[in-house]
Design a protein around this motif. Structure first.
Motif, PDB file in Angstrom:
ATOM      1  N   UNK A  92       0.793  -1.350   0.000  1.00 18.01           N
ATOM      2  CA  UNK A  92      -0.079   0.206   0.251  1.00 18.01           C
ATOM      3  C   UNK A  92       0.934   1.354  -0.046  1.00 18.01           C
ATOM      4  N   UNK A  93       1.849   1.235   0.740  1.00 18.16           N
ATOM      5  CA  UNK A  93       2.867   2.285   0.919  1.00 18.16           C
ATOM      6  C   UNK A  93       3.679   2.501  -0.658  1.00 18.16           C
ATOM      7  N   UNK A  94       3.957   1.546  -1.252  1.00 17.33           N
ATOM      8  CA  UNK A  94       4.619   1.666  -2.555  1.00 17.33           C
ATOM      9  C   UNK A  94       3.641   2.196  -3.426  1.00 17.33           C
ATOM     10  N   UNK A  95       2.311   1.748  -3.574  1.00 21.77           N
ATOM     11  CA  UNK A  95       1.272   2.277  -4.374  1.00 21.77           C
ATOM     12  C   UNK A  95       0.873   3.710  -4.152  1.00 21.77           C
ATOM     13  N   UNK A  96       1.050   4.082  -2.840  1.00 19.70           N
ATOM     14  CA  UNK A  96       0.856   5.639  -2.530  1.00 19.70           C
ATOM     15  C   UNK A  96       2.037   6.390  -3.020  1.00 19.70           C
ATOM     16  N   UNK A  97       3.140   5.645  -2.931  1.00 26.54           N
ATOM     17  CA  UNK A  97       4.230   6.422  -3.472  1.00 26.54           C
ATOM     18  C   UNK A  97       4.163   6.611  -5.000  1.00 26.54           C
ATOM     19  N   UNK A  98       3.743   5.710  -5.701  1.00 18.67           N
ATOM     20  CA  UNK A  98       3.455   5.710  -7.100  1.00 18.67           C
ATOM     21  C   UNK A  98       2.515   6.813  -7.452  1.00 18.67           C
ATOM     22  N   UNK A  99       1.307   6.872  -6.819  1.00 17.44           N
ATOM     23  CA  UNK A  99       0.433   7.667  -7.011  1.00 17.44           C
ATOM     24  C   UNK A  99       0.878   9.306  -6.663  1.00 17.44           C
ATOM     25  N   UNK A 100       1.848   9.424  -5.704  1.00 20.59           N
ATOM     26  CA  UNK A 100       2.312  10.726  -5.121  1.00 20.59           C
ATOM     27  C   UNK A 100       3.272  11.180  -5.740  1.00 20.59           C
ATOM     28  N   UNK A 101       3.945  10.395  -6.859  1.00 21.73           N
ATOM     29  CA  UNK A 101       5.343  10.541  -7.480  1.00 21.73           C
ATOM     30  C   UNK A 101       6.450  10.265  -6.449  1.00 21.73           C
ATOM     31  N   UNK A 102       6.245  10.082  -5.383  1.00 28.03           N
ATOM     32  CA  UNK A 102       7.498   9.896  -4.343  1.00 28.03           C
ATOM     33  C   UNK A 102       8.486   8.757  -4.967  1.00 28.03           C
ATOM     34  N   UNK A 103       9.556   9.147  -4.856  1.00 31.85           N
ATOM     35  CA  UNK A 103      10.637   8.282  -5.544  1.00 31.85           C
ATOM     36  C   UNK A 103      11.083   6.959  -4.497  1.00 31.85           C
ATOM     37  N   UNK A 104      10.975   7.290  -3.211  1.00 35.77           N
ATOM     38  CA  UNK A 104      11.587   5.911  -2.376  1.00 35.77           C
ATOM     39  C   UNK A 104      10.682   5.723  -1.539  1.00 35.77           C
ATOM     40  N   UNK A 105      10.694   4.422  -0.988  1.00 33.31           N
ATOM     41  CA  UNK A 105       9.859   3.915   0.067  1.00 33.31           C
ATOM     42  C   UNK A 105      10.807   3.299   0.988  1.00 33.31           C
ATOM     43  N   UNK A 106      11.142   3.535   2.167  1.00 31.60           N
ATOM     44  CA  UNK A 106      12.174   3.170   3.036  1.00 31.60           C
ATOM     45  C   UNK A 106      11.459   2.297   4.011  1.00 31.60           C
ATOM     46  N   UNK A 107      12.103   1.039   4.629  1.00 33.68           N
ATOM     47  CA  UNK A 107      11.469   0.241   5.792  1.00 33.68           C
ATOM     48  C   UNK A 107      12.597  -0.394   6.441  1.00 33.68           C
ATOM     49  N   UNK A 108      12.219  -0.688   7.747  1.00 36.27           N
ATOM     50  CA  UNK A 108      13.187  -1.419   8.723  1.00 36.27           C
ATOM     51  C   UNK A 108      12.899  -2.797   8.215  1.00 36.27           C
ATOM     52  N   UNK A 109      14.045  -3.411   7.985  1.00 33.72           N
ATOM     53  CA  UNK A 109      13.835  -5.149   7.678  1.00 33.72           C
ATOM     54  C   UNK A 109      13.019  -5.943   8.672  1.00 33.72           C
TER      55      UNK A 109
END
Length: 280
Positions: A92-109
């Motif tokens: 969902x966060x990756x999809x939100x990034x695509x919609x918003x034109x955000x280049x990166x999604x960062x997460x703690x492994x």
């Protein structure tokens, strides 16, 4: 050369407010949450909202942006229900990034919670491979302080997560957090220690995989495994360590995101200005 630096800002009140908050502190890039960081909820964004956000960023010269994943995500877990929740949230966060034109999604492994290091690392890789990473979005693994069974404290562990994943190499990168590196035992302060740190990055990951820097001072001593952020210059990394980081030619083109506490000592604006003062 102009430095690319900003801070993690709130989206409360709308995406335009995040742009305004970033402008108020003098930032020219930024980081946001796509939902509440301590829940599984991720906001859904309309195409028009994304286009407006991108237009405003371009107008204000604020690029790139990062979405920081919720703190609940744990791809290393042996529990299937938590693994699935984590995958759904990250997607969902990756999809939100695509919609918003955000280049990166960062997460703690995540933490293996007893299943073992190798099993946890492979589980993370398995999770990455199950994600559909949109075009123009890069998924970033963040190094960790290493407390308990948390994975990602060393460049070698991050390397292994990426190596075991079959996802195309260009879709995965790394975000280096200075407080986490310090807490995990890396010496960022002495010239020799910092050069060793850079060398480990080069050998284990490759400089090209480092896409974003999180700059945070640390309340605790090196190797403490404690993730307690401090304002720049007020902690154990101090001006000497941050001078090494912001003047390293290996990092000079990377966007810098501040996640400092912004307490009574120094707000984001003061932290940002302090970093600029350290830049030679």
């Amino acid at each position: 050369m102009e430095i690319t630096i900003g801070a993690h800002v709130s989206i409360s009140g709308g995406m335009d407010k995040a742009i305004e908050r970033q402008e108020d502190i003098g930032g020219n890039c930024g980081q946001i949450f796509a939902g509440s960081p301590r829940t599984w909820s991720v906001s859904e964004y309309e195409k028009e909202e994304g286009e407006k956000f991108q237009e405003m960023r371009d107008e204000k010269g604020q690029n790139p942006y990062v979405i920081h994943s919720t703190y609940l995500v744990n791809l290393a877990t042996p529990k299937d229900d938590l693994f699935e929740k984590s995958l759904n949230c990250l997607q969902s966060e990756l999809d939100a990034a695509a919609t918003l034109g955000v280049e990166y999604v960062v997460f703690h492994p995540g933490a293996h919670t007893g299943s073992g290091r190798d099993t946890g690392v492979k589980r993370i890789a398995e999770g990455i491979d199950e994600l559909d990473i949109p075009e123009n979005v890069t998924l970033l693994l963040e190094n960790t302080a290493g407390k308990g069974t948390t994975l990602g404290r060393s460049m070698g562990e991050l390397r292994d997560m990426i190596k075991h994943a079959e996802t195309p190499d260009e879709k995965i990168g790394v975000c280096i957090d200075t407080c986490h590196a310090h807490a995990a035992g890396y010496d960022l302060v002495s010239e020799e220690g910092f050069q060793d740190f850079l060398q480990e990055i080069k050998e284990d990951i490759g400089l090209d995989k480092i896409k974003v820097l999180h700059l945070n001072d640390s309340k605790d001593e090196r190797g403490s495994e404690k993730d307690n952020h401090m304002d720049i210059g007020y902690g154990e990394i101090g001006d000497e360590g941050f001078s090494n980081i912001v003047n390293a030619e290996e990092f000079e083109d990377l966007p810098i995101i501040l996640e400092t506490p912004s307490d009574k000592r120094a707000g984001y604006k003061e932290n940002l200005e302090h970093i600029l003062e350290l830049r030679e």
